[in-house]
Motif scaffolding. Structure first.
Motif, PDB file in Angstrom:
ATOM      1  N   LEU A 103      -8.744  -9.773 -19.069  1.00  7.91           N
ATOM      2  CA  LEU A 103      -7.255 -10.425 -18.035  1.00  7.91           C
ATOM      3  C   LEU A 103      -6.270  -9.662 -16.878  1.00  7.91           C
ATOM      4  N   VAL A 104      -6.881  -8.094 -17.904  1.00  8.85           N
ATOM      5  CA  VAL A 104      -6.177  -6.899 -17.216  1.00  8.85           C
ATOM      6  C   VAL A 104      -7.092  -6.929 -15.809  1.00  8.85           C
ATOM      7  N   PHE A 105      -7.805  -7.189 -15.815  1.00  7.45           N
ATOM      8  CA  PHE A 105      -8.872  -6.909 -14.600  1.00  7.45           C
ATOM      9  C   PHE A 105      -8.316  -7.421 -13.809  1.00  7.45           C
ATOM     10  N   GLY A 106      -8.188  -9.080 -14.131  1.00  4.36           N
ATOM     11  CA  GLY A 106      -7.651 -10.056 -13.050  1.00  4.36           C
ATOM     12  C   GLY A 106      -6.532  -9.958 -13.185  1.00  4.36           C
ATOM     13  N   VAL A 107      -5.884  -9.830 -13.928  1.00  3.71           N
ATOM     14  CA  VAL A 107      -3.651  -9.806 -12.752  1.00  3.71           C
ATOM     15  C   VAL A 107      -4.331  -8.612 -11.855  1.00  3.71           C
ATOM     16  N   ILE A 108      -5.064  -7.330 -12.484  1.00  3.91           N
ATOM     17  CA  ILE A 108      -4.360  -6.581 -11.461  1.00  3.91           C
ATOM     18  C   ILE A 108      -4.720  -6.368 -10.125  1.00  3.91           C
ATOM     19  N   LEU A 109      -6.336  -7.462  -9.685  1.00  2.00           N
ATOM     20  CA  LEU A 109      -6.905  -8.006  -8.675  1.00  2.00           C
ATOM     21  C   LEU A 109      -6.199  -8.734  -7.955  1.00  2.00           C
ATOM     22  N   ALA A 110      -5.982  -9.247  -8.926  1.00  2.00           N
ATOM     23  CA  ALA A 110      -5.307 -11.093  -8.390  1.00  2.00           C
ATOM     24  C   ALA A 110      -3.669 -10.965  -7.787  1.00  2.00           C
ATOM     25  N   ASN A 111      -2.726  -9.003  -8.240  1.00  2.00           N
ATOM     26  CA  ASN A 111      -1.834  -8.350  -7.832  1.00  2.00           C
ATOM     27  C   ASN A 111      -2.948  -7.937  -6.243  1.00  2.00           C
ATOM     28  N   LEU A 112      -3.267  -6.988  -6.560  1.00  2.00           N
ATOM     29  CA  LEU A 112      -4.181  -6.110  -4.869  1.00  2.00           C
ATOM     30  C   LEU A 112      -3.857  -7.053  -4.173  1.00  2.00           C
ATOM     31  N   CYS A 113      -4.383  -7.990  -4.066  1.00  2.00           N
ATOM     32  CA  CYS A 113      -4.276  -9.386  -3.052  1.00  2.00           C
ATOM     33  C   CYS A 113      -3.046 -10.179  -2.501  1.00  2.00           C
ATOM     34  N   ALA A 114      -2.248 -10.265  -3.680  1.00  5.12           N
ATOM     35  CA  ALA A 114      -0.700 -10.682  -3.256  1.00  5.12           C
ATOM     36  C   ALA A 114      -0.131 -10.376  -2.700  1.00  5.12           C
ATOM     37  N   TYR A 115      -0.929  -8.067  -2.749  1.00  8.19           N
ATOM     38  CA  TYR A 115       0.346  -7.118  -2.169  1.00  8.19           C
ATOM     39  C   TYR A 115      -0.319  -7.558  -0.316  1.00  8.19           C
ATOM     40  N   ARG A 116      -1.332  -7.511  -0.722  1.00  8.43           N
ATOM     41  CA  ARG A 116      -2.194  -7.343   0.344  1.00  8.43           C
ATOM     42  C   ARG A 116      -1.864  -8.662   1.168  1.00  8.43           C
ATOM     43  N   THR A 117      -1.497  -9.937   0.716  1.00 10.11           N
ATOM     44  CA  THR A 117      -0.577 -11.414   1.418  1.00 10.11           C
ATOM     45  C   THR A 117       0.740 -11.079   2.188  1.00 10.11           C
ATOM     46  N   CYS A 118       1.428 -10.014   1.014  1.00 14.42           N
ATOM     47  CA  CYS A 118       3.017 -10.107   0.963  1.00 14.42           C
ATOM     48  C   CYS A 118       3.222  -9.119   2.545  1.00 14.42           C
ATOM     49  N   ARG A 119       2.472  -8.110   2.398  1.00 15.27           N
ATOM     50  CA  ARG A 119       2.465  -7.087   3.467  1.00 15.27           C
ATOM     51  C   ARG A 119       2.050  -8.381   4.557  1.00 15.27           C
ATOM     52  N   LYS A 120       0.885  -9.085   5.019  1.00 13.40           N
ATOM     53  CA  LYS A 120       0.676  -9.220   6.116  1.00 13.40           C
ATOM     54  C   LYS A 120       1.413 -10.595   6.109  1.00 13.40           C
ATOM     55  N   LYS A 121       3.038 -11.116   5.487  1.00 11.67           N
ATOM     56  CA  LYS A 121       3.537 -12.488   5.696  1.00 11.67           C
ATOM     57  C   LYS A 121       4.667 -11.852   5.580  1.00 11.67           C
ATOM     58  N   ARG A 122       4.639 -10.989   5.573  1.00 14.53           N
ATOM     59  CA  ARG A 122       6.599 -10.750   5.653  1.00 14.53           C
ATOM     60  C   ARG A 122       7.249 -10.578   4.459  1.00 14.53           C
TER      61      ARG A 122
END
Length: 273
Positions: free
Chosen positions: A19-38
């Motif tokens: 679960l921790v691995f999944g949450v960390i990876l999901a947050n990294l992907c969400a961070y990438r999306t947030c940077r890309k979409k302001r």
């Protein structure tokens, strides 16, 4: 399977680690999306905090409801028994419903456009969920029907009611693969949607230009996709402690409601009702 990972003298629960691995990876992907979409990433953290608390509570409550008859309520004074009940046993749909309700509350309190924000990062939900299902495989819960073909698995202990010497279908792995495919499909749809619009849904919402109906589309697609997936995979589950409504499991009943609601939304949207 392997309910614990041993690191030096520590035993780390496999389910929790996945679960921790999944949450960390999901947050990294969400961070990438947030940077890309302001998008302001702190809003993701706020919603995630509310969602986590709501999901834990909702998943446990629904588990207690569907397992009501299997729980020995007379043993509530036995701290070991109570601890075993409270430390394990969660139903995803209960967590999903309560998590979304908590997010909506967070949106009101912190003035966050929840639907528009979720529409941009909804693909991270099945991504993290897939890791959770790998945790289920390692822990031995949510196991499949008896099966002796390719990739069959066996469990050395009967912690969740498995029979000795019986091999089972790795339905948890099948769900993981399907969840990750759904995640990729949602990401592709999000990227395609961005190319067809002048601004991301979140930015439009902040500027007061986004309609809730448009913001709902990726979220509805997730619900529809997972509802169909969960309904059919439930036929291949072998664990009995899931609760039933007639011939269907509780999760299948919830899936049907979600599918009908999602299809109704799509039809109303198409007909501009």
């Amino acid at each position: 399977m392997y309910p614990y990972f041993k690191v030096f003298d520590w035993r780390i629960p496999a389910y929790g680690m996945m679960l921790v691995f999944g949450v960390i990876l999901a947050n990294l992907c969400a961070y990438r999306t947030c940077r890309k979409k302001r998008i302001a990433f702190w809003q993701i953290w706020v919603l995630e905090g509310y969602a986590f608390l709501g999901a834990m509570l909702g998943a446990k409550v629904l588990y207690l409801l569907v397992s009501f008859e299997q729980i020995d309520w007379s043993a509530w004074r036995d701290l070991r028994y109570v601890n075993s009940i409270m430390s394990g046993g969660f139903v995803f749909y209960g967590g999903l419903a309560a998590g979304i309700a908590a997010c909506m509350c967070a949106g009101r309190v912190h003035h966050i456009p929840v639907l528009s924000l979720l529409s941009e990062v909804i693909y991270t939900v099945p991504l993290a969920h897939g890791f959770g299902r790998i945790g289920c495989l390692l822990a031995g819960c949510c196991y499949g029907i008896p099966y002796n073909g390719i990739f069959a698995v066996s469990y050395p202990s009967a912690q969740y009611g498995q029979a000795a010497g019986v091999t089972y279908l790795p339905v948890q792995c099948i769900e993981t693969v399907c969840l990750w495919l759904l995640s990729l499909l949602l990401l592709w749809c999000s990227e395609k949607r961005q190319k067809s619009e002048k601004q991301p849904a979140y930015v439009m919402a902040v500027n007061g230009q986004e309609r809730n109906g448009a913001a709902c589309e990726p979220v509805v697609f997730y619900f529809l996709g997972y509802g169909v997936l969960r309904f059919f995979l439930e036929f291949f589950r072998g664990d009995a402690d899931r609760g039933y409504v007639g011939a269907l499991s509780v999760s299948q009943g919830i899936s049907l409601v979600i599918i009908i609601a999602s299809v109704s939304y799509v039809i109303r949207k198409k007909n501009n009702i």
